[in-house]
Motif scaffolding. Structure first.
Motif, mmCIF file in Angstrom:
data_model
loop_
_atom_site.group_PDB
_atom_site.id
_atom_site.type_symbol
_atom_site.label_atom_id
_atom_site.label_comp_id
_atom_site.label_asym_id
_atom_site.label_seq_id
_atom_site.Cartn_x
_atom_site.Cartn_y
_atom_site.Cartn_z
ATOM 1 N N ALA A 22 13.316 2.750 21.618
ATOM 2 C CA ALA A 22 13.089 3.774 20.603
ATOM 3 C C ALA A 22 13.068 5.138 21.275
ATOM 4 O O ALA A 22 12.991 5.243 22.501
ATOM 5 C CB ALA A 22 11.778 3.514 19.868
ATOM 6 N N LEU A 23 13.147 6.159 20.463
ATOM 7 C CA LEU A 23 13.065 7.532 20.950
ATOM 8 C C LEU A 23 11.839 8.201 20.344
ATOM 9 O O LEU A 23 11.557 8.030 19.149
ATOM 10 C CB LEU A 23 14.314 8.327 20.559
ATOM 11 N N PRO A 68 12.965 8.489 25.717
ATOM 12 C CA PRO A 68 13.130 7.066 25.393
ATOM 13 C C PRO A 68 11.890 6.279 25.806
ATOM 14 O O PRO A 68 11.262 6.576 26.815
ATOM 15 C CB PRO A 68 14.354 6.667 26.222
ATOM 16 N N TYR A 69 11.524 5.300 24.997
ATOM 17 C CA TYR A 69 10.368 4.465 25.330
ATOM 18 C C TYR A 69 10.535 3.106 24.664
ATOM 19 O O TYR A 69 11.339 2.938 23.745
ATOM 20 C CB TYR A 69 9.058 5.129 24.893
ATOM 21 N N HIS A 70 9.765 2.138 25.125
ATOM 22 C CA HIS A 70 9.798 0.813 24.520
ATOM 23 C C HIS A 70 8.745 0.752 23.425
ATOM 24 O O HIS A 70 7.585 1.120 23.657
ATOM 25 C CB HIS A 70 9.527 -0.270 25.563
ATOM 26 N N PRO A 71 9.095 0.312 22.232
ATOM 27 C CA PRO A 71 8.138 0.331 21.117
ATOM 28 C C PRO A 71 6.858 -0.448 21.379
ATOM 29 O O PRO A 71 5.827 -0.175 20.763
ATOM 30 C CB PRO A 71 8.935 -0.301 19.966
ATOM 31 N N PRO A 129 3.786 2.163 23.399
ATOM 32 C CA PRO A 129 3.748 3.586 23.023
ATOM 33 C C PRO A 129 2.705 4.367 23.811
ATOM 34 O O PRO A 129 2.732 5.598 23.813
ATOM 35 C CB PRO A 129 3.401 3.536 21.527
ATOM 36 N N ASP A 130 1.777 3.655 24.472
ATOM 37 C CA ASP A 130 0.754 4.348 25.254
ATOM 38 C C ASP A 130 1.368 5.212 26.352
ATOM 39 O O ASP A 130 0.768 6.215 26.769
ATOM 40 C CB ASP A 130 -0.210 3.348 25.894
#
Length: 563
Positions: free
Chosen positions: A136-137, A193-196, A199-200
């Motif tokens: 996710a972004l 960009p990050y992995h859902p 989110p931390d």
């Protein structure tokens, strides 16, 4: 400044990788040169052998026409090649200039970040390609708190230095694949960009951003401290990510809403976007539009709260309080619309209209009654405020000695020099100055002694403690002792019941106000009250001929009565 991969550069608007070499050479000049070379080869094959034989005396001189053709071919070759080289160099320089122009069109010149247009396109491309991935972004909107004061106090050069430092500090924290942009003014946005499922990590990154931006910025003239408010929105909150720039704008809008929520909650913090925030913002926009309409339509009215001499119980004046009589929402209190009016910079216009109406109303009161008016800290930043107020006094022929201006302690924090100048200017004309909400912790004893106040107003929070708190009584008693030492009269606000009133009476002479004496009233109710106590003006000015008591008089259909 910006971290990006080669594929991201290819998707960047105006990138040189999207251009080809076609049309960047002068094929006409090159064709002429090549034709001349071919012709030279053919002519030289005939002329040169004959020429060598002639030099050796083995044959007659070659044909003059062929010799001239050979020389002409040589000249054409040299001319064509020179022309080709010249045009190639010119086209190369032009291409370089165009690439630089495209780069400048995509980059913010002050910080080196992307600008709004290029960032929106990049984000739209990323969202389109993201549907085929599990990641996710996160769009992170960042806005400096109270940045306008930096420009006002230290100058625009210092403000530019703060913006450059902010961009550098944020950029150093961004992971690979992130993009940073400056949208304009003191607004920044980045996409990460990050992995859902984790989110931390975005929370941790955002917290580090706030921490780094809050470090002091050293400029030539000062060291500047500033904070930042942050809003975060996830691409998972979009209904459709395939609409390119439309999806990008939607994601940026959600992040901006979350950032605004952070501002409203006290600044220097961050929030993730939630759908309820959008409803709040929509309501806020409706309020802003309603306030602007209300000022034009005269919907803001002065209400008046009694100020009483506690020893005699007699009315000595009124404090003017603003109320919004909205056709859609009814009677709206100042705690709702005053902060918004300050934010959208209409508080000055609103206040001037209310003060003008209050002057007109107060002319019908007995000449012994004072009119107290609260002044917003925003108005105190206006260097022409004192002149505007004095002009209103003259226009309405209102005696300056009956006017009391109340300023809050927070005004002293921003610009003591300007506040002192305004207070002095107003007092020289006879206006009285009261320090409102005293005891909230901003003023020092030195400031109270140096600033020419005429009155102290004890904050209602301390007065409320008198009903059941012994420590509250000690604190109020200490404030009263200090005011006696400074020879400053005191007004206690927030008198809600008989217990508080009797306690204050035992402490000494002072004025007071509060709901124990009645709630703020419109002008017509004030006039009825004053008529009962024989406190109406004996000789009205020429411009005040009738007073509206808001009730029918015997034998009349209207609501006015001559005084």
């Amino acid at each position: 400044m910006v971290v990006e991969t080669s594929s991201e550069i290819d998707r960047r608007p105006g990138s040189a990788r999207q251009k080809t070499g076609v049309g960047e050479r002068d094929f006409v000049s090159l064709g002429i040169a090549l034709a001349a070379v071919i012709l030279f080869v053919g002519t030289a094959g005939v002329v040169l052998p004959a020429l060598f034989k002639a030099w050796n005396g083995e044959a007659a001189s070659p044909d003059v026409a062929l010799t001239n053709a050979l020389l002409l071919n040589v000249a054409l070759i040299l001319l064509g090649w020179q022309r080709y080289k010249s045009l190639s160099a010119e086209l190369k320089a032009r291409r370089k200039s165009e690439e630089e122009a495209r780069r400048l069109a995509d980059i913010d010149h002050l910080t080196g970040c992307f600008n709004r247009r290029s960032f929106t396109t990049l984000l739209g491309d990323r969202l389109t390609h993201l549907e085929r991935r599990e990641h996710a972004l996160a769009a992170i909107a960042l806005d400096l708190d109270n940045f306008k004061q930096v420009n006002d106090l230290y100058g625009h050069q210092a403000g530019d230095e703060v913006l450059r430092n902010t961009a550098d500090r944020i950029d150093r924290l961004l992971p690979d694949g992130a993009i940073l942009a400056r949208l304009g003014g003191d607004e920044f946005v980045c996409v990460v960009p990050y992995h859902p499922q984790v989110p931390d990590r975005v929370d941790q990154l955002t917290a580090r951003m706030a921490e780094q931006v809050a470090r002091p910025v050293k400029c030539e003239t000062a060291t500047i401290d500033i904070t930042i408010s942050i809003g975060i929105a996830s691409s998972r909150q979009l209904d459709d990510m395939r609409n390119g720039t439309t999806s990008a704008q939607s994601l940026m809008h959600k992040a901006d809403i979350a950032m605004y929520h952070a501002k409203k909650q006290g600044k220097n913090r961050f929030y993730w976007f939630e759908p309820s925030m959008e409803n709040e913002l929509r309501f806020r926009n409706e309020l802003e539009a309603g306030i602007r309409r209300g000022i034009v339509n005269g919907e803001f009215r002065p209400y008046y709260e009694q100020q009483i001499d506690l020893e005699t119980g007699r009315i000595v004046g009124f404090e003017m309080l603003a109320r919004w009589e909205s056709p859609e929402m009814g009677l709206v209190g100042p705690d709702i619309f005053i902060p918004i009016a300050e934010d959208i910079a209409v508080i000055g216009e609103m206040s001037e209209k209310l003060i003008a109406q209050a002057f007109q109303d107060a002319l019908a009161w007995d000449a012994s009654l004072t009119l107290s008016v609260n002044i917003s800290p925003v108005q105190m930043r206006d260097p022409w405020f004192a002149q505007k107020l004095l002009k209103l006094l003259v226009q309405h022929n209102f005696p300056a000695n009956r006017l009391v201006i109340e300023i809050t302690e927070s005004c002293l924090l921003e610009n003591v020099g300007m506040v002192r100048s305004m207070i002095t200017s107003l007092r020289n004309q006879g206006v009285h100055i009261s320090l409102d909400d005293f005891g909230t912790g901003y003023s020092s004893l030195a400031q109270l002694r140096s600033l020419p106040f005429d009155n102290l107003k004890i904050d209602r929070a301390f007065i409320a403690e008198l009903k059941n708190e012994e420590n509250g009584a000690k604190l109020v008693d200490a404030i009263l002792s200090m005011s006696d030492g400074l020879k400053l009269p005191v007004t206690a606000e927030g008198i809600e019941n008989e217990i508080i009133l009797e306690t204050l009476k035992r402490m000494g002479k002072m004025k007071g106000q509060g709901y124990h004496y009645g709630r703020p009233e419109p002008a017509a109710d004030v006039l009825r009250r004053l008529e009962e106590q024989d406190l109406l003006a004996k000789d009205l000015p020429a411009n005040v001929t009738e007073i509206d008591f808001g009730k029918r008089q015997p034998g009349r259909e209207g609501g006015t009565r001559a005084v």
